[in-house]
Write a protein that holds these residues in place. Structure first.
Motif, PDB file in Angstrom:
ATOM      1  N   ALA A  82     -59.202 -16.427 -29.519  1.00 23.72           N
ATOM      2  CA  ALA A  82     -58.235 -15.883 -30.839  1.00 23.72           C
ATOM      3  C   ALA A  82     -57.617 -14.703 -30.619  1.00 23.72           C
ATOM      4  CB  ALA A  82     -58.657 -16.950 -31.903  1.00 23.72           C
ATOM      5  N   SER A  83     -58.044 -14.014 -30.888  1.00 23.36           N
ATOM      6  CA  SER A  83     -57.966 -12.623 -30.494  1.00 23.36           C
ATOM      7  C   SER A  83     -57.165 -12.099 -29.970  1.00 23.36           C
ATOM      8  CB  SER A  83     -58.667 -11.493 -31.124  1.00 23.36           C
ATOM      9  OG  SER A  83     -59.350 -11.419 -29.712  1.00 23.36           O
ATOM     10  N   LYS A  84     -56.912 -12.535 -28.554  1.00 24.01           N
ATOM     11  CA  LYS A  84     -55.976 -12.752 -27.361  1.00 24.01           C
ATOM     12  C   LYS A  84     -54.529 -12.865 -27.553  1.00 24.01           C
ATOM     13  CE  LYS A  84     -59.298 -13.476 -24.089  1.00 24.01           C
ATOM     14  NZ  LYS A  84     -60.060 -14.646 -22.927  1.00 24.01           N
ATOM     15  N   TYR A  85     -53.985 -13.640 -29.144  1.00 19.13           N
ATOM     16  CA  TYR A  85     -52.628 -14.564 -28.962  1.00 19.13           C
ATOM     17  C   TYR A  85     -52.248 -13.789 -30.901  1.00 19.13           C
ATOM     18  CZ  TYR A  85     -54.133 -17.971 -25.535  1.00 19.13           C
ATOM     19  OH  TYR A  85     -54.811 -17.959 -24.202  1.00 19.13           O
ATOM     20  N   LYS A  86     -51.261 -13.253 -30.957  1.00 19.16           N
ATOM     21  CA  LYS A  86     -51.028 -12.850 -32.213  1.00 19.16           C
ATOM     22  C   LYS A  86     -50.075 -13.725 -32.368  1.00 19.16           C
ATOM     23  CE  LYS A  86     -49.028  -8.641 -29.270  1.00 19.16           C
ATOM     24  NZ  LYS A  86     -48.409  -7.706 -29.246  1.00 19.16           N
ATOM     25  N   THR A  87     -49.764 -15.401 -32.212  1.00 18.16           N
ATOM     26  CA  THR A  87     -48.798 -16.657 -33.281  1.00 18.16           C
ATOM     27  C   THR A  87     -50.009 -17.861 -32.900  1.00 18.16           C
ATOM     28  OG1 THR A  87     -47.077 -16.765 -31.733  1.00 18.16           O
ATOM     29  CG2 THR A  87     -47.030 -15.149 -33.488  1.00 18.16           C
ATOM     30  N   TYR A  88     -49.183 -18.514 -33.584  1.00 13.90           N
ATOM     31  CA  TYR A  88     -49.878 -19.882 -33.100  1.00 13.90           C
ATOM     32  C   TYR A  88     -48.578 -20.625 -32.354  1.00 13.90           C
ATOM     33  CZ  TYR A  88     -53.479 -20.714 -37.270  1.00 13.90           C
ATOM     34  OH  TYR A  88     -53.868 -20.474 -37.693  1.00 13.90           O
ATOM     35  N   GLU A  89     -47.811 -20.236 -31.922  1.00 16.00           N
ATOM     36  CA  GLU A  89     -47.032 -20.737 -31.152  1.00 16.00           C
ATOM     37  C   GLU A  89     -47.357 -19.972 -29.296  1.00 16.00           C
ATOM     38  OE1 GLU A  89     -45.673 -19.136 -33.840  1.00 16.00           O
ATOM     39  OE2 GLU A  89     -44.980 -21.040 -34.253  1.00 16.00           O
ATOM     40  N   ASP A  90     -48.275 -19.019 -29.810  1.00 14.54           N
ATOM     41  CA  ASP A  90     -48.099 -18.124 -28.581  1.00 14.54           C
ATOM     42  C   ASP A  90     -49.790 -19.227 -27.652  1.00 14.54           C
ATOM     43  OD1 ASP A  90     -46.381 -16.393 -27.944  1.00 14.54           O
ATOM     44  OD2 ASP A  90     -48.050 -14.596 -29.384  1.00 14.54           O
ATOM     45  N   ILE A  91     -50.608 -19.736 -29.107  1.00 13.11           N
ATOM     46  CA  ILE A  91     -51.538 -20.213 -28.373  1.00 13.11           C
ATOM     47  C   ILE A  91     -51.807 -21.476 -27.461  1.00 13.11           C
ATOM     48  CG2 ILE A  91     -53.742 -21.541 -29.473  1.00 13.11           C
ATOM     49  CD1 ILE A  91     -54.141 -19.509 -31.453  1.00 13.11           C
ATOM     50  N   GLN A  92     -50.359 -22.051 -28.589  1.00 15.40           N
ATOM     51  CA  GLN A  92     -49.560 -23.528 -27.867  1.00 15.40           C
ATOM     52  C   GLN A  92     -48.988 -23.091 -26.326  1.00 15.40           C
ATOM     53  OE1 GLN A  92     -50.294 -26.387 -28.834  1.00 15.40           O
ATOM     54  NE2 GLN A  92     -48.964 -27.310 -27.177  1.00 15.40           N
ATOM     55  N   LYS A  93     -48.737 -22.119 -26.220  1.00 16.26           N
ATOM     56  CA  LYS A  93     -47.853 -21.876 -24.771  1.00 16.26           C
ATOM     57  C   LYS A  93     -49.403 -21.402 -24.079  1.00 16.26           C
ATOM     58  CE  LYS A  93     -43.622 -19.841 -26.484  1.00 16.26           C
ATOM     59  NZ  LYS A  93     -42.875 -18.562 -27.157  1.00 16.26           N
ATOM     60  N   GLY A  94     -49.562 -20.567 -23.670  1.00 13.38           N
ATOM     61  CA  GLY A  94     -51.299 -20.707 -23.418  1.00 13.38           C
ATOM     62  C   GLY A  94     -51.683 -22.036 -22.920  1.00 13.38           C
ATOM     63  N   PHE A  95     -52.217 -22.663 -23.639  1.00 14.20           N
ATOM     64  CA  PHE A  95     -52.447 -24.482 -23.506  1.00 14.20           C
ATOM     65  C   PHE A  95     -51.657 -24.804 -21.946  1.00 14.20           C
ATOM     66  CE2 PHE A  95     -52.564 -28.647 -24.597  1.00 14.20           C
ATOM     67  CZ  PHE A  95     -53.875 -29.340 -24.554  1.00 14.20           C
ATOM     68  N   GLU A  96     -50.719 -24.909 -23.170  1.00 15.04           N
ATOM     69  CA  GLU A  96     -49.414 -25.735 -22.018  1.00 15.04           C
ATOM     70  C   GLU A  96     -49.335 -24.726 -20.353  1.00 15.04           C
ATOM     71  OE1 GLU A  96     -45.899 -25.177 -23.831  1.00 15.04           O
ATOM     72  OE2 GLU A  96     -46.299 -26.795 -25.402  1.00 15.04           O
ATOM     73  N   LEU A  97     -49.313 -23.713 -20.290  1.00 15.33           N
ATOM     74  CA  LEU A  97     -50.055 -22.978 -18.889  1.00 15.33           C
ATOM     75  C   LEU A  97     -50.507 -23.360 -18.344  1.00 15.33           C
ATOM     76  CD1 LEU A  97     -48.123 -19.455 -19.691  1.00 15.33           C
ATOM     77  CD2 LEU A  97     -47.175 -21.129 -18.294  1.00 15.33           C
ATOM     78  N   ARG A  98     -51.866 -23.802 -19.333  1.00 11.88           N
ATOM     79  CA  ARG A  98     -53.502 -24.031 -18.215  1.00 11.88           C
ATOM     80  C   ARG A  98     -53.430 -25.475 -17.870  1.00 11.88           C
ATOM     81  NH1 ARG A  98     -55.454 -21.116 -23.165  1.00 11.88           N
ATOM     82  NH2 ARG A  98     -56.264 -23.400 -23.695  1.00 11.88           N
ATOM     83  N   TYR A  99     -52.837 -26.533 -18.659  1.00  7.31           N
ATOM     84  CA  TYR A  99     -52.764 -27.875 -18.087  1.00  7.31           C
ATOM     85  C   TYR A  99     -52.071 -28.205 -17.593  1.00  7.31           C
ATOM     86  CZ  TYR A  99     -56.904 -28.061 -20.702  1.00  7.31           C
ATOM     87  OH  TYR A  99     -57.764 -28.344 -21.415  1.00  7.31           O
TER      88      TYR A  99
END
Length: 158
Positions: free
Chosen positions: A12-29
């Motif tokens: 979680a500390s790698k991301y600044k916002t929840y939107e960034d987390i979602q983008k990271g998830f989308e990129l992985r999948y």
């Protein structure tokens, strides 16, 4: 010795916002996951292979347009596993383009469930439904093991 930081905090500390987390998830999948039948012997019973098989299955169902149809077709008598088995068996029987992909997914499921890679696999609805049931049992065992492991190591995290 200092207390280790739990893995989810590191992630979680790698991301600044929840939107960034979602983008990271989308990129992985976004990357399509394909499992080749000939390489099914590489699968084993662990969380990594559970994720790979799940990703390949979701990717395949999404590609054939079955994800939204699954939401509509599941009724009180028809479980999601019945519907998935029906889609997979249908593609093996009717589609040369997707038969190899389905066989790769199902073959990896067999090995994940502890069945030998050399075993003859039944790609009918009944055979695929049976392996989905075994897969669900194995995933339940994996979840129970993870919970038990966490409960035994919780005092180390404090």
């Amino acid at each position: 010795m200092s207390n280790p930081t739990p893995g989810y905090l590191n992630t979680a500390s790698k991301y600044k916002t929840y939107e960034d987390i979602q983008k990271g998830f989308e990129l992985r999948y976004q990357e399509a996951t394909r499992l080749e039948f000939e390489k099914r012997h590489q699968a084993s019973f662990n969380a990594l292979w559970a994720r790979k098989i799940g990703a390949a299955l979701l990717d395949f169902l999404n590609k054939i347009g079955a994800i939204s149809a699954l939401q509509v077709s599941v009724t009180g008598l028809l479980t999601v596993y019945d519907a998935i088995a029906s889609y997979l068996a249908s593609e093996v029987e009717t589609s040369r383009a997707y038969a190899a992909e389905v066989k790769g997914i199902v073959g990896h499921m067999y090995v994940f469930c502890g069945l030998p890679a050399s075993k003859l696999i039944d790609f009918s609805y009944r055979g695929i439904r049976a392996i989905l049931k075994k897969m669900l049992i194995k995933l339940s065992q994996l979840a129970i093991f993870s919970i038990e492991l966490a409960s035994h190591t919780a005092h180390l995290m404090v």
